[in-house]
Design an enzyme around this catalytic site. Structure first.
Site, PDB file in Angstrom:
ATOM      1  N   ASP A  55      -3.451  -6.656  -0.413  1.00 48.91           N
ATOM      2  CA  ASP A  55      -4.365  -7.736  -0.785  1.00 48.91           C
ATOM      3  C   ASP A  55      -3.587  -8.743  -1.621  1.00 48.91           C
ATOM      4  O   ASP A  55      -3.091  -8.414  -2.706  1.00 48.91           O
ATOM      5  CB  ASP A  55      -5.554  -7.202  -1.598  1.00 48.91           C
ATOM      6  CG  ASP A  55      -6.725  -6.801  -0.711  1.00 48.91           C
ATOM      7  OD1 ASP A  55      -6.567  -6.851   0.525  1.00 48.91           O
ATOM      8  OD2 ASP A  55      -7.779  -6.430  -1.256  1.00 48.91           O
ATOM      9  N   ASP A 102      -6.294  -0.260  -3.143  1.00 47.30           N
ATOM     10  CA  ASP A 102      -5.320  -0.839  -2.218  1.00 47.30           C
ATOM     11  C   ASP A 102      -3.956  -0.177  -2.393  1.00 47.30           C
ATOM     12  O   ASP A 102      -3.643   0.388  -3.447  1.00 47.30           O
ATOM     13  CB  ASP A 102      -5.167  -2.333  -2.482  1.00 47.30           C
ATOM     14  CG  ASP A 102      -6.492  -3.080  -2.394  1.00 47.30           C
ATOM     15  OD1 ASP A 102      -7.229  -2.841  -1.421  1.00 47.30           O
ATOM     16  OD2 ASP A 102      -6.781  -3.885  -3.299  1.00 47.30           O
ATOM     17  N   ARG A 153      -8.227  -7.923   9.627  1.00 45.63           N
ATOM     18  CA  ARG A 153      -7.323  -8.534   8.637  1.00 45.63           C
ATOM     19  C   ARG A 153      -5.870  -8.186   8.951  1.00 45.63           C
ATOM     20  O   ARG A 153      -5.191  -7.513   8.188  1.00 45.63           O
ATOM     21  CB  ARG A 153      -7.669  -8.101   7.217  1.00 45.63           C
ATOM     22  CG  ARG A 153      -9.075  -8.469   6.797  1.00 45.63           C
ATOM     23  CD  ARG A 153      -9.359  -8.065   5.372  1.00 45.63           C
ATOM     24  NE  ARG A 153     -10.769  -8.321   5.021  1.00 45.63           N
ATOM     25  CZ  ARG A 153     -11.343  -7.955   3.882  1.00 45.63           C
ATOM     26  NH1 ARG A 153     -10.631  -7.327   2.952  1.00 45.63           N
ATOM     27  NH2 ARG A 153     -12.612  -8.213   3.655  1.00 45.63           N
TER      28      ARG A 153
END
Length: 687
Positions: free
Chosen positions: A203, A177, A250
């Site tokens: 995240d 990430d 997302r």
């Protein structure tokens, strides 16, 4: 400022402003204000009660988060990162890791491209850190950052984090990430460019809370921003002014989030590109989400909720979208947790295209600050100087780099003048509140000068005078406490707290307090520009207490009305003396209030200084809450000049003092309003 009653030379009345049907009230969710010093007091910008920062600390290192990251919780008073530590500049992975993992607070400036090795590595970040890119030069390539359980008070800002992608679009093997948070709290992710990673861009997992994500560009990614990975509905997040472009899913996805506040985001999916959106913003589990004034363009399934989530949606724009667009249930009121201001949804695309992502004004100032000077002021002798004026005097004439004067808490009874030959000066209080550092004096226009050369006059009465371009003041109170009641025999009660006569003057988080003629916003000459941007501040007074010929924007501030020295309620908020062909005063997204009688104050009147009929005074008040103190006919004449011959108007104001358009209360049309916004006033200057 004296009102002149000589015979005026009248001009033909212009009819540029029109009256018409009442316009819509500003969207819900604008700033809510209390009495003076309430909404913008100590709790609005949390600051550690520590000694002044070391000389190397850049000015932007004092910036603190808004939204849920600003809320006091879990023993942490807001999010301000490494502000209380040293500033270091890094260019290698080894140095970045050294300072990011240190126990001490640091402001870490990334001054180049750092390749992460091995690819996909997430650099561990300890508490009390600011990691910021130097202008647009700070790039993290092939890796990202990890904030573990208990890590808190971290700012990740102004960076480009990119290119950990491994060639598999829906990558199940590489959990790489840009920013991963597992059980962290009080994190501010701001003005970054995040793209093309193997897994998520952000995240926020395992009960990570009190997070604000603002003004970022997120693009070219599959699983963009996931929130959850927990059965506990305890997390609080604010997500505002982010540009999601060509991201599949997302955007964000929120699972079991106690309070998710999303506003003024731009989700864009262009047709014909290789990435097609699966869905936009998603509320699931026991999430409570408020989604406001965002713009969705071409997104499939723009807003999705499952049966167990609550999602309140208002003020959003959907252009070319398709599929699920859902809402329902009872969520929460964000204003019970923090103050915020909404931009119009229609303005969001342009706003974010120009403002999201890394900015040259952030981070890069560290080098300029080190090359310039930092001067400390403290009453108790712990600083280099004991008065603000002595610190100003120490700034070299003709300085080309910023000189920052950091003033410790205390009351400084003195007058201060920043002369025209000392540009690039910042004066900032180091206290936890703007009330902690006070610069005050009590000269009035009629006060005799000590040398017997006459009286000070209105402009000369100022407690703080700014004549130098590129000046900044922040986190201070500037006051004139001249006592009118005890000086009735004095000829000239005008008593200025703050006078500006310069261009590109930034005033942020101030209290400017006085009675008559509190804030003089002027220029160095009738033919000279004088742009001023005042924001997040209080201005307190009664008669013509915002006046002058500057081009000034007063934004997200409170104009507090005071009674006169004898207890009567009567006064005028503004008295512009704008030169023809220039902009005057723009009051936007503010509140006008005060403990005065109803219908006792005008919003303004035209000041033709010296009886000059060529002047063209202008005040526009828009998107502002007006208390009942404002008269139904809010404008009035002055010195024989009619306000109707000049430029006075309102637009989309609200509150008991607002009123619909009519002959004595002109309103801008929607078309006129598009050319009376902050950018129109400030031009090429972006403070």
């Amino acid at each position: 400022m004296r009102e002149l009653h000589g015979k005026p030379r009248h001009r033909r009345r212009r009819t540029a402003l029109v009256t018409g049907a009442p316009l819509a009230v500003a969207a819900a969710g604008a700033l809510v204000y209390g009495t003076a010093f309430g909404a913008f007091g100590e709790d609005a910008e949390p600051r550690a009660a520590a000694a002044p920062a070391p000389a190397a600390a850049p000015a932007w290192a004092d910036d603190a988060a808004d939204g849920f990251a600003s809320v006091h919780a879990q023993g942490q008073k807001g999010t301000y990162g490494g502000r209380d530590g040293k500033t270091v500049t890094v260019r290698t992975l080894a140095d970045l890791e050294k300072y990011a993992t240190a126990r001490e607070p640091y402001v870490i400036v990334v001054a180049g491209t750092i390749a992460v090795d091995p690819k996909g590595k997430e650099i561990k970040v300890a508490s009390d850190k600011t990691i910021v890119g130097a202008g647009t030069a700070g790039h993290i390539v092939g890796g990202g950052f990890f904030l573990g359980r208990g890590v808190h008070n971290v700012i990740i800002r102004n960076l480009t984090i990119r290119d950990a992608y491994r060639g598999t679009w829906n990558d199940k093997e590489h959990d790489w990430d840009a920013i991963q948070m597992d059980g962290a709290h009080h994190v501010w992710i701001d003005h970054n460019d995040l793209r093309h990673m193997a897994d998520g861009l952000i995240d926020s997992r395992k009960d990570t809370t009190h997070v604000t994500v603002s003004w970022n560009r997120l693009s070219d990614n599959n699983k963009t921003f996931g929130i959850g990975w927990t059965e506990n509905a305890t997390a609080d997040l604010t997500i505002h002014h982010n540009w999601f472009r060509e991201t599949e899913q997302r955007n964000p996805s929120t699972d079991n989030v106690a309070h998710a506040h999303l506003y003024n985001n731009y989700l864009q999916d262009d047709a014909g590109t290789r990435i097609t959106s699966s869905y936009g913003s998603y509320a699931r589990g026991r999430t409570k989400m408020v989604l406001e004034n965002s713009y969705f363009k071409g997104v499939n399934n723009p807003v999705v909720k499952d049966s167990s989530a609550a999602l309140v949606r208002r003020g959003n724009v959907f252009s070319g979208t398709s599929g699920r667009n859902e809402s329902g249930g009872t969520a929460f009121d964000p204003k019970t947790y923090y103050k915020y201001a909404l931009d119009r949804a229609a303005d969001v695309p342009a706003l974010l295209k120009s403002g999201a992502g890394p900015r040259s004004s952030l981070g890069a100032a560290a080098g300029a600050r080190a090359a310039g000077r930092v001067l400390t002021v403290a009453k108790d002798g712990s600083g280099r100087y004991t008065s603000v004026q002595k610190a100003v005097d120490a700034v070299p004439a003709g300085n080309t780099s910023r000189a920052v004067i950091r003033v410790a808490p205390g009351t400084y009874r003195e007058t201060v003048e920043v002369p025209a030959n000392k540009p690039h000066v910042t004066v900032e209080g180091t206290g936890s509140s703007r009330k902690d550092t006070v610069i005050v004096f009590n000269n009035a226009a009629g006060t005799p000068k000590p040398d017997g050369s006459g009286t000070y006059g209105t402009g000369g009465s100022a407690t703080f005078a700014v004549e130098a371009d590129d000046f900044t003041a922040r986190n201070l109170t500037v006051s004139n406490d001249f006592d009118e009641a005890r000086n009735q025999k004095l000829d000239g009660h005008q008593a200025v707290a703050l006078r500006t006569a310069a261009d590109r003057v930034r005033l942020d988080s101030l209290i400017v307090s006085g009675d008559q003629d509190t804030l003089l916003l002027d220029t160095a000459g009738k033919d000279r520009p004088g742009r001023v941007h005042l924001t997040n501040s209080y201005v307190i007074g009664n008669t013509d207490f915002v006046f002058g010929r500057a081009t000034a924007v007063i934004d997200k501030s409170v104009l507090t009305l005071k009674k006169r020295w004898d207890g009567t309620s009567a006064g005028y908020v503004t008295a512009p003396s704008t030169a023809a062909g220039r902009k005057g005063f723009l009051i936007t997204r503010c509140t006008v209030n005060g403990d005065v009688a109803a219908r006792s104050f005008h919003l303004g009147r035209p000041w033709h200084a010296g009886g000059d009929a060529t002047l063209d005074p202008q005040t526009t008040v828009r998107d502002t809450v007006l208390s009942a103190a404002i008269k139904p006919g809010p404008w009035t004449d002055m010195g024989g000049f009619s306000w109707k011959d000049d430029r006075f108007a309102e637009y989309r104001n609200s509150g008991p003092g607002a009123g619909g358009p009519r002959g004595d209360r002109p309103h801008l049309t929607d078309a006129q309003a598009t050319s009376q916004e902050t950018a129109d006033w400030l031009g090429d200057w972006k403070p």
